[in-house]
Design a protein around this motif. Structure first.
Motif, PDB file in Angstrom:
ATOM      1  N   UNK A  55       0.845  -1.194   0.000  1.00  0.00           N
ATOM      2  CA  UNK A  55       0.000   0.000   0.000  1.00  0.00           C
ATOM      3  C   UNK A  55       0.872   1.232   0.000  1.00  0.00           C
ATOM      4  N   UNK A  56       0.863   1.915  -1.117  1.00  0.00           N
ATOM      5  CA  UNK A  56       1.699   3.111  -1.218  1.00  0.00           C
ATOM      6  C   UNK A  56       1.043   4.265  -0.481  1.00  0.00           C
ATOM      7  N   UNK A  57       1.870   5.134   0.088  1.00  0.00           N
ATOM      8  CA  UNK A  57       1.351   6.315   0.748  1.00  0.00           C
ATOM      9  C   UNK A  57       0.749   7.256  -0.293  1.00  0.00           C
ATOM     10  N   UNK A  58      -0.312   7.982   0.097  1.00  0.00           N
ATOM     11  CA  UNK A  58      -0.875   8.944  -0.848  1.00  0.00           C
ATOM     12  C   UNK A  58       0.174   9.956  -1.267  1.00  0.00           C
ATOM     13  N   UNK A  59       0.208  10.225  -2.549  1.00  0.00           N
ATOM     14  CA  UNK A  59       1.219  11.141  -3.073  1.00  0.00           C
ATOM     15  C   UNK A  59       0.839  12.574  -2.754  1.00  0.00           C
ATOM     16  N   UNK A  60       1.816  13.319  -2.288  1.00  0.00           N
ATOM     17  CA  UNK A  60       1.620  14.748  -2.055  1.00  0.00           C
ATOM     18  C   UNK A  60       2.647  15.489  -2.881  1.00  0.00           C
ATOM     19  N   UNK A  61       2.226  16.493  -3.602  1.00  0.00           N
ATOM     20  CA  UNK A  61       3.141  17.225  -4.472  1.00  0.00           C
ATOM     21  C   UNK A  61       4.107  18.059  -3.630  1.00  0.00           C
ATOM     22  N   UNK A  62       5.367  18.013  -4.029  1.00  0.00           N
ATOM     23  CA  UNK A  62       6.390  18.812  -3.357  1.00  0.00           C
ATOM     24  C   UNK A  62       6.493  20.146  -4.096  1.00  0.00           C
ATOM     25  N   UNK A  75       4.007  15.523   9.581  1.00  0.00           N
ATOM     26  CA  UNK A  75       2.926  14.547   9.395  1.00  0.00           C
ATOM     27  C   UNK A  75       1.919  15.049   8.355  1.00  0.00           C
ATOM     28  N   UNK A  76       1.659  16.345   8.377  1.00  0.00           N
ATOM     29  CA  UNK A  76       0.713  16.912   7.417  1.00  0.00           C
ATOM     30  C   UNK A  76       1.254  16.832   5.995  1.00  0.00           C
ATOM     31  N   UNK A 122       5.786  23.948   5.381  1.00  0.00           N
ATOM     32  CA  UNK A 122       6.668  23.163   6.249  1.00  0.00           C
ATOM     33  C   UNK A 122       7.706  24.047   6.918  1.00  0.00           C
ATOM     34  N   UNK A 123       8.273  24.978   6.150  1.00  0.00           N
ATOM     35  CA  UNK A 123       9.330  25.836   6.694  1.00  0.00           C
ATOM     36  C   UNK A 123       8.783  26.868   7.679  1.00  0.00           C
TER      37      UNK A 123
END
Length: 822
Positions: free
Chosen positions: A606-613, A748-749, A621-622
């Motif tokens: 089960x792959x983790x849901x992809x989140x665009x970087x 985590x988000x 994040x910063x």
């Protein structure tokens, strides 16, 4: 180091076949380390032979160049030198090892030659290099060594050069007896070691029974055999090396003494008395300057009195006390004058070789052998990891074929470890000398200081690794981990080949940039394999194995590359790195091809849901204070110190102190060994402690204070201690950094993979800045002060992290929030 499985499962296949495979695997490792040891020994012998031959050539060459220079300084053109053919023939008689002697003009055009046919283009190139850099007399072109001695005419302008050519085959031929005996010894030791291995495996048959056997006994057997085999070979090979070393130096001593004998006898023939010799320090000193093994030269009267003893440091003892002679360390030549009844002995010359210098060469070989024992142990560990996985794989497939069982996890997450080991081994081969190679190619660039220019290859490599690592993450999401990994290997091979061919600073910087681009792709690709194929229960162990393989490859590669560079030169190691860079791709194509594919196509995972970087997510994040100050206060400063100290400062600083390339590689090993063996032990404390911030701060304090200490002590011990402190700091902070970040809500988000990608980018940013920052500091305030300033900045960043960052989920973090709410 990550522990390997303690139980090696028995395979359902025929046990004799499994035992044979196990023996062949152990024998392959034994053969590799013995061949490497033998290659280093023979390389050391060849280097000693060449250096001794070169020393003799330099003694004779400088003498004859001075004579020719004296004859043309009154205005006669060098092309009209009288008696040229007779002079060149006499020089050739003085030096049997020289195949050709030639006289050229300042452009490298041959005026006259004696001996074998010349390659005029190669000769002209060698002369131009010497005249451009007079300190570099010897140049190898096309398998021949050209030693050029500049000759000056009127007004000290260079008029030409005296060139002596030593064929590589001559050096090899002089070593033939030693090579044959050494190869015979190597074969005998390999045969004896294989018999011991086979006998031990039959005695403690790991294939006996259904449950397999304890892994430590399997470790002990090959490691004990390899230590014994290396010990036997090293003992004999060091004795052979010492004999060849003394023989080669004695040949140089005899040639040097014959020159002095001839010159002094000419003076005596003119009526100079041996007791009245003056000014002998200069010619004696020139000879001792060409051969580091010469301790002193003395002039003795016919009755044995020591009239003068000239020491290596230039001091002269008159009417000295006679010292005992040694059979192997002393060379004596008589001094005669013509007389009516035949030559009359008026005295003698004695040249004494320093025992300490010869013993130092033998100690170097002993240290190399000990290093190889450690490297072979690491190879055995990596081999066991691979064997454990393959035997589990074989057993799982057998169970599925017989029982029709569902697919089981047989440890595929561990396959990333040998891939990383092979990748890092090849990449780390030149790490101990990249700035030293840049120094050889150095020319001024855009007004930058020399140290900043020397830092450019490393910084370009790390910058390109940063860029491609970010690109590789997105490529892994779209196409699977294997595409960036294999593409990275191809790019790395190209970059290593370009490093071999680079003949200028910009071409070398470009070559290292290509290597960095390939490394970034491959490194992120193999991490992608763990994230995609490891189950949630095995992902942490997979990453731990990956880190262990990285550091093991780094240790072995940097040490082996340093030892080979000392014997073979930098360019040869770049070529070897290009060849070995293919091995990770071979391994992946052979053992990991079932796991190729896109993340969406991977069955059973089960792959983790992809989140665009994207920039918006990175900015969110910063904005998290804890994550930002983790990067600014720990990750980036540590990376600046790591690359700046290990890969830039260490080679340059120690090379300037006369430390050998092999020793530089061994000191670099200390960092990796500290992380491998102390990291897991300290990691258990990190896991058991909720406050990870304490370990991050402690690691920063230890690493920074180790660098600051170099301001007060610049000794070899001090820099070794600084490297250990950096490794200890990494062992404390390394695991705590990731654990601290993964507990943050912002991480985590965004998602663990993407957030760790940002942290790895910060790590590469620090690695790029490190060499440039320290190089600039070197140019402005000096080496010791530059390292101290870097350590102080690291310390300040650590203290800022301590003051500003808050541990997630603790009262430390909640109090500011509650205060704001009130």
């Amino acid at each position: 180091m990550t522990a390997v499985p303690s139980v090696l499962p028995a395979a359902p296949a025929p046990r004799s076949r499994g035992l044979l495979r196990l023996f062949l695997a152990f024998f392959a490792v034994l053969t590799v380390v013995l061949v490497l040891n033998g290659g280093l020994t023979l390389g050391a012998m060849r280097k000693v032979q060449f250096e001794s031959t070169s020393a003799a050539v330099r003694v004779v060459g400088h003498d004859w160049a001075q004579r020719i220079q004296g004859a043309i300084r009154f205005g006669k053109p060098i092309a009209q030198f009288y008696g040229l053919n007779e002079t060149l023939a006499e020089i050739a008689r003085d030096l049997p090892a020289v195949s050709t002697v030639a006289l050229t003009d300042a452009a490298g055009h041959v005026i006259g030659s004696h001996g074998d046919a010349l390659r005029t283009g190669d000769l002209a190139a060698a002369v131009k290099r010497t005249l451009a850099a007079p300190g570099m007399l010897a140049h190898e072109v096309g398998g021949r060594h050209y030693l050029s001695f500049p000759i000056k005419g009127r007004d000290d302008a260079v008029a030409g050069a005296l060139v002596m050519v030593v064929d590589g085959a001559t050096i090899t031929g002089a070593l033939e007896p030693h090579v044959e005996s050494n190869l015979a010894l190597l074969a005998m030791v390999a045969l004896g070691g294989s018999v011991l291995l086979l006998g031990g495996l039959l005695l403690i048959n790991p294939m006996r029974g259904e449950a397999g056997m304890s892994g430590w006994r399997l470790y002990a057997l090959p490691i004990a055999v390899m230590v014994l085999a290396q010990g036997v070979y090293s003992w004999e090979s060091i004795a052979t090396f010492r004999t060849q070393y003394v023989d080669a130096v004695q040949d140089t001593a005899r040639i040097a003494l014959s020159r002095l004998e001839r010159d002094l006898e000419r003076l005596f023939a003119k009526g100079v008395q041996i007791e009245r010799l003056v000014g002998i320090e200069a010619p004696f000193g020139r000879i001792m300057g060409e051969a580091a093994e010469i301790g002193f030269i003395e002039v003795r009267a016919a009755d044995g009195r020591v009239l003068a003893r000239v020491h290596r440091d230039g001091s002269v003892e008159r009417d000295a006390v006679p010292l005992p002679e040694g059979d192997r360390l002393d060379t004596v030549a008589g001094l005669d004058v013509p007389a009516a009844g035949g030559p009359l002995r008026v005295g003698s010359l004695r040249l004494h070789l320093e025992e300490g210098a010869i013993a130092a060469g033998a100690r170097q070989r002993l240290l190399d052998s000990g290093t190889l024992v450690l490297i072979s142990a690491l190879f055995v560990v990596e081999l066991f990891v691979l064997l454990a996985v393959l035997l589990r794989q074989q057993r799982a497939r057998g169970q599925q074929a017989v029982e029709g069982a569902a697919p089981v996890d047989y440890g595929r997450h561990v396959l990333g470890r040998p891939s990383a080991f092979l990748l890092l081994f090849a990449w780390a081969l030149p790490l101990s000398f990249i700035p030293l190679r840049m120094r050889e190619l150095y020319v001024p660039i855009a007004g930058l200081s020399e140290h900043v220019v020397l830092a450019l290859p490393l910084s370009a490599e790390m910058l390109c690794a940063l860029v491609t690592a970010l690109f590789a993450g997105a490529l892994t999401d779209r196409r699977g981990w294997h595409l960036p990994f294999l593409a990275g290997v191809v790019v790395t091979v190209v970059g290593a080949l370009l490093s071999t061919l680079a003949n200028g600073p910009w071409s070398f910087v470009g070559a290292r940039a290509v290597v960095g681009a390939g490394y970034g792709l491959a490194w992120m690709g193999i991490q992608g394999f763990i994230f995609l194929w490891a189950t949630p229960q095995t992902r942490a162990r997979g990453l731990a194995h990956l880190v262990a393989g990285i550091f093991a490859g780094h240790i072995c590669g940097s040490a082996v590359g340093a030892m080979l560079a000392q014997q073979l030169g930098y360019v040869a190691v770049f070529g070897l790195g290009a060849a070995l860079s293919v091995l990770p791709a071979v391994f992946v194509l052979s053992f990991m091809w079932p796991y190729f594919g896109k993340p969406a196509e991977l069955p059973g995972v089960a792959a983790e849901p992809s989140r665009n970087l994207d920039l918006a997510s990175v900015w969110r994040l910063l904005r998290d204070r804890n994550f930002t100050w983790l990067q600014l206060g720990s990750v980036v400063p540590f990376s600046v110190a790591q690359v700046g100290l290990l890969y830039f400062t260490l080679p340059l600083f120690l090379a300037d102190q006369g430390v050998s390339q092999s020793t530089i590689g061994r000191i670099m090993m200390i960092y990796g060994l500290s992380v491998i063996y102390l990291g897991p032990m300290l990691g258990r404390f990190v896991d058991d402690t909720h406050n990870k911030k304490t370990f991050i701060v402690l690691g920063g304090l230890i690493g920074s204070l180790g660098m600051i200490y170099l301001f007060f002590d610049k000794s070899l011990f001090a820099i070794t201690l600084s490297v250990f402190a950096l490794g200890l700091g990494s062992a404390f902070a390394g695991a705590a950094q990731s654990a601290f970040a993964l507990n943050l809500d912002a991480v985590k988000e965004m998602g663990m993979g993407k957030a760790m990608g940002v942290q790895r980018a910060a790590d590469k940013l620090g690695q790029m800045i490190g060499p440039l920052l320290i190089g600039a500091l070197f140019a402005s305030v000096g080496a010791a002060s530059g390292l101290a300033i870097t350590g102080t900045l690291y310390l300040a960043a650590t203290l800022l992290f301590l003051l500003i960052a808050r541990t997630p989920g603790t009262a430390e973090e909640l109090q500011p929030a509650e205060a704001a709410a009130r």
